[in-house]
Scaffold this motif. Structure first.
Motif, PDB file in Angstrom:
ATOM      1  N   MET A  14       0.839  -1.190   0.000  1.00  0.00           N
ATOM      2  CA  MET A  14       0.000   0.000   0.000  1.00  0.00           C
ATOM      3  C   MET A  14       0.878   1.245   0.000  1.00  0.00           C
ATOM      4  SD  MET A  14      -2.723   1.261   2.892  1.00  0.00           S
ATOM      5  CE  MET A  14      -3.759  -0.172   2.657  1.00  0.00           C
ATOM      6  N   GLN A  15       0.661   2.138  -0.918  1.00  0.00           N
ATOM      7  CA  GLN A  15       1.430   3.377  -0.989  1.00  0.00           C
ATOM      8  C   GLN A  15       0.511   4.547  -0.675  1.00  0.00           C
ATOM      9  OE1 GLN A  15       3.360   4.139  -4.703  1.00  0.00           O
ATOM     10  NE2 GLN A  15       4.425   5.947  -3.959  1.00  0.00           N
ATOM     11  N   ILE A  16       0.869   5.315   0.324  1.00  0.00           N
ATOM     12  CA  ILE A  16       0.033   6.422   0.761  1.00  0.00           C
ATOM     13  C   ILE A  16       0.289   7.644  -0.112  1.00  0.00           C
ATOM     14  CG2 ILE A  16      -0.463   7.980   2.680  1.00  0.00           C
ATOM     15  CD1 ILE A  16       0.322   5.717   4.573  1.00  0.00           C
ATOM     16  N   MET A  17      -0.777   8.232  -0.662  1.00  0.00           N
ATOM     17  CA  MET A  17      -0.673   9.458  -1.448  1.00  0.00           C
ATOM     18  C   MET A  17      -0.578  10.634  -0.481  1.00  0.00           C
ATOM     19  SD  MET A  17      -0.861   8.257  -4.532  1.00  0.00           S
ATOM     20  CE  MET A  17      -1.163   9.712  -5.537  1.00  0.00           C
ATOM     21  N   THR A  18       0.532  11.362  -0.522  1.00  0.00           N
ATOM     22  CA  THR A  18       0.789  12.356   0.516  1.00  0.00           C
ATOM     23  C   THR A  18       0.244  13.745   0.219  1.00  0.00           C
ATOM     24  OG1 THR A  18       2.951  12.848  -0.453  1.00  0.00           O
ATOM     25  CG2 THR A  18       2.858  11.152   1.260  1.00  0.00           C
ATOM     26  N   ASP A  19       0.052  14.097  -1.027  1.00  0.00           N
ATOM     27  CA  ASP A  19      -0.314  15.491  -1.305  1.00  0.00           C
ATOM     28  C   ASP A  19      -1.324  15.644  -2.432  1.00  0.00           C
ATOM     29  OD1 ASP A  19       1.282  14.728  -3.371  1.00  0.00           O
ATOM     30  OD2 ASP A  19       2.857  16.209  -3.012  1.00  0.00           O
ATOM     31  N   SER A  20      -2.008  14.592  -2.824  1.00  0.00           N
ATOM     32  CA  SER A  20      -3.003  14.681  -3.893  1.00  0.00           C
ATOM     33  C   SER A  20      -4.202  15.495  -3.417  1.00  0.00           C
ATOM     34  CB  SER A  20      -3.458  13.271  -4.297  1.00  0.00           C
ATOM     35  OG  SER A  20      -4.495  13.338  -5.255  1.00  0.00           O
ATOM     36  N   PRO A  21      -4.668  16.482  -4.197  1.00  0.00           N
ATOM     37  CA  PRO A  21      -5.802  17.319  -3.770  1.00  0.00           C
ATOM     38  C   PRO A  21      -7.105  16.534  -3.686  1.00  0.00           C
ATOM     39  CG  PRO A  21      -5.220  17.783  -6.046  1.00  0.00           C
ATOM     40  CD  PRO A  21      -4.144  16.897  -5.511  1.00  0.00           C
ATOM     41  N   ILE A  22      -7.953  16.913  -2.725  1.00  0.00           N
ATOM     42  CA  ILE A  22      -9.278  16.324  -2.550  1.00  0.00           C
ATOM     43  C   ILE A  22     -10.311  17.433  -2.678  1.00  0.00           C
ATOM     44  CG2 ILE A  22     -10.814  15.067  -0.994  1.00  0.00           C
ATOM     45  CD1 ILE A  22      -8.379  13.924   0.368  1.00  0.00           C
ATOM     46  N   ARG A  23     -11.382  17.168  -3.431  1.00  0.00           N
ATOM     47  CA  ARG A  23     -12.417  18.178  -3.644  1.00  0.00           C
ATOM     48  C   ARG A  23     -13.783  17.613  -3.287  1.00  0.00           C
ATOM     49  NH1 ARG A  23     -12.535  18.865  -9.468  1.00  0.00           N
ATOM     50  NH2 ARG A  23     -14.137  20.433  -9.046  1.00  0.00           N
ATOM     51  N   PHE A  24     -14.679  18.517  -2.873  1.00  0.00           N
ATOM     52  CA  PHE A  24     -16.092  18.219  -2.671  1.00  0.00           C
ATOM     53  C   PHE A  24     -16.869  19.209  -3.536  1.00  0.00           C
ATOM     54  CE2 PHE A  24     -14.004  16.607   1.077  1.00  0.00           C
ATOM     55  CZ  PHE A  24     -14.674  15.444   1.375  1.00  0.00           C
ATOM     56  N   PRO A  25     -16.897  18.964  -4.849  1.00  0.00           N
ATOM     57  CA  PRO A  25     -17.453  19.954  -5.781  1.00  0.00           C
ATOM     58  C   PRO A  25     -18.924  20.271  -5.565  1.00  0.00           C
ATOM     59  CG  PRO A  25     -17.129  17.847  -6.875  1.00  0.00           C
ATOM     60  CD  PRO A  25     -16.440  17.753  -5.542  1.00  0.00           C
ATOM     61  N   GLY A  26     -19.675  19.342  -4.995  1.00  0.00           N
ATOM     62  CA  GLY A  26     -21.089  19.605  -4.749  1.00  0.00           C
ATOM     63  C   GLY A  26     -21.338  20.453  -3.529  1.00  0.00           C
ATOM     64  N   LEU A  27     -20.295  20.639  -2.696  1.00  0.00           N
ATOM     65  CA  LEU A  27     -20.443  21.428  -1.474  1.00  0.00           C
ATOM     66  C   LEU A  27     -19.600  22.699  -1.485  1.00  0.00           C
ATOM     67  CD1 LEU A  27     -20.287  18.582   1.232  1.00  0.00           C
ATOM     68  CD2 LEU A  27     -22.326  19.701   0.319  1.00  0.00           C
ATOM     69  N   PHE A  28     -18.376  22.593  -1.973  1.00  0.00           N
ATOM     70  CA  PHE A  28     -17.438  23.710  -1.873  1.00  0.00           C
ATOM     71  C   PHE A  28     -16.901  24.175  -3.225  1.00  0.00           C
ATOM     72  CE2 PHE A  28     -16.802  21.007   1.982  1.00  0.00           C
ATOM     73  CZ  PHE A  28     -17.488  21.830   2.864  1.00  0.00           C
ATOM     74  N   GLY A  29     -17.541  23.793  -4.305  1.00  0.00           N
ATOM     75  CA  GLY A  29     -17.127  24.271  -5.620  1.00  0.00           C
ATOM     76  C   GLY A  29     -15.740  23.815  -6.012  1.00  0.00           C
ATOM     77  N   ASP A  30     -14.902  24.748  -6.438  1.00  0.00           N
ATOM     78  CA  ASP A  30     -13.565  24.419  -6.940  1.00  0.00           C
ATOM     79  C   ASP A  30     -12.504  24.378  -5.850  1.00  0.00           C
ATOM     80  OD1 ASP A  30     -14.409  24.204  -9.568  1.00  0.00           O
ATOM     81  OD2 ASP A  30     -14.124  26.333  -9.979  1.00  0.00           O
TER      82      ASP A  30
END
Length: 290
Positions: free
Chosen positions: A1-17
């Motif tokens: 298992m390789q942990i992704m350390t800095d990939s962005p996460i978005r909630f476009p339906g709640l917080f837009g871009d």
């Protein structure tokens, strides 16, 4: 298992871009100090503080509680790791098929299962209660509140690690990001069009880490209320098993990283270990309570 350390996460339906870009690694020292570990440690500290303040209501002394904690914590970690390794055994083998002890102990690469921790804690409780002479049911009633606190907080470590998410969805609270899209494509849950949709935000995945954190928070309130009017030792523990099992059986069905029961199937569907165990434990605990 390789942990992704800095990939962005978005909630476009709640917080837009807006994108969450904080690294999962808090400090780049050695193998790294991850927010996952920090959050688990924070949950543990708050759990111990809570149990210390509630112990007298369950007839537990400070010495008995601290002895149980000192034995329970390391055993819980070992139990959680052993449970995970057993059901993901192929990940811990060398190229020649032999078991890799080095990979098995590399806990910093991720891989803990809560059911393994619970099983280990119960076994430790049985042993320590016999040695110390306190009531096992009363200690378990107290311990499950601490366990729920730890689970509430610890699940946010999965969010920081970009892991433990669910299947695709278009719900307003859907979660998306590059690492999520790549994982969904690699595991075969979406095709190329689905991959592009997750990247754009029109499609996302269930934030199952949040579902479980919220479910456990409600469970903590309910267990506390049950504890105020409990009629027998072990009642809070049984209610915890029932409540958590009920929620986990539902949430596990949404996840894409489930542990499967050695490749066995039921009615042509692979058996999810945690989902099956959750459903069975909920039914048994509910029956005993009734």
């Amino acid at each position: 298992m390789q942990i992704m350390t800095d990939s962005p996460i978005r909630f476009p339906g709640l917080f837009g871009d807006w994108a969450f870009t904080a690294s999962s690694k808090a400090l780049d020292i050695g193998n790294g100090i991850y927010w996952y570990g920090i959050l688990i440690a924070l949950g543990l500290v708050i759990a111990i503080w809570w149990c210390m303040n509630q112990k007298s209501k369950y007839g537990i002394t400070e010495d008995d509680l601290l002895d149980s904690v000192l034995w329970g914590i390391p055993c819980a970690i070992v139990g959680a790791r052993i449970y995970y390794v057993l059901f993901y055994l192929d990940q811990f083998k060398n190229s020649d098929g032999s078991f890799s002890f080095r990979k098995a102990i590399a806990i910093w690469d991720g891989g803990l299962a809560i059911y393994g921790a619970v099983i280990a804690v119960v076994i430790v409780g049985i042993c320590v209660s016999r040695h110390r002479g306190y009531k096992l049911g009363a200690m378990l009633d107290l311990a499950v509140m601490g366990l729920l606190i730890g689970q509430c907080i610890g699940r946010w470590g999965n969010f920081m690690n970009r892991e433990a998410f669910g299947a695709e969805t278009t719900l307003p609270w859907r979660m998306c990001g590059p690492s999520i899209a790549e994982d969904m494509l690699r595991w075969g849950y979406v095709d190329q069009a689905g991959y592009e949709a997750i990247l754009s935000g029109t499609l996302g995945v269930h934030p199952t880490f949040f579902y479980e954190s919220a479910w456990n928070f409600v469970g903590l309130i309910l267990v506390y209320l049950v504890g105020r009017k409990r009629k027998f030792d072990g009642q809070c523990f049984l209610f915890y098993v029932f409540w958590y099992g009920l929620g986990r059986a539902w949430i596990e069905g949404l996840r894409t990283d489930s542990l499967y029961f050695f490749g066995l199937e039921l009615f042509g569907v692979p058996i999810r270990t945690s989902q099956a165990l959750a459903a069975i434990s909920a039914v048994v605990a509910g029956a005993v309570l009734l």
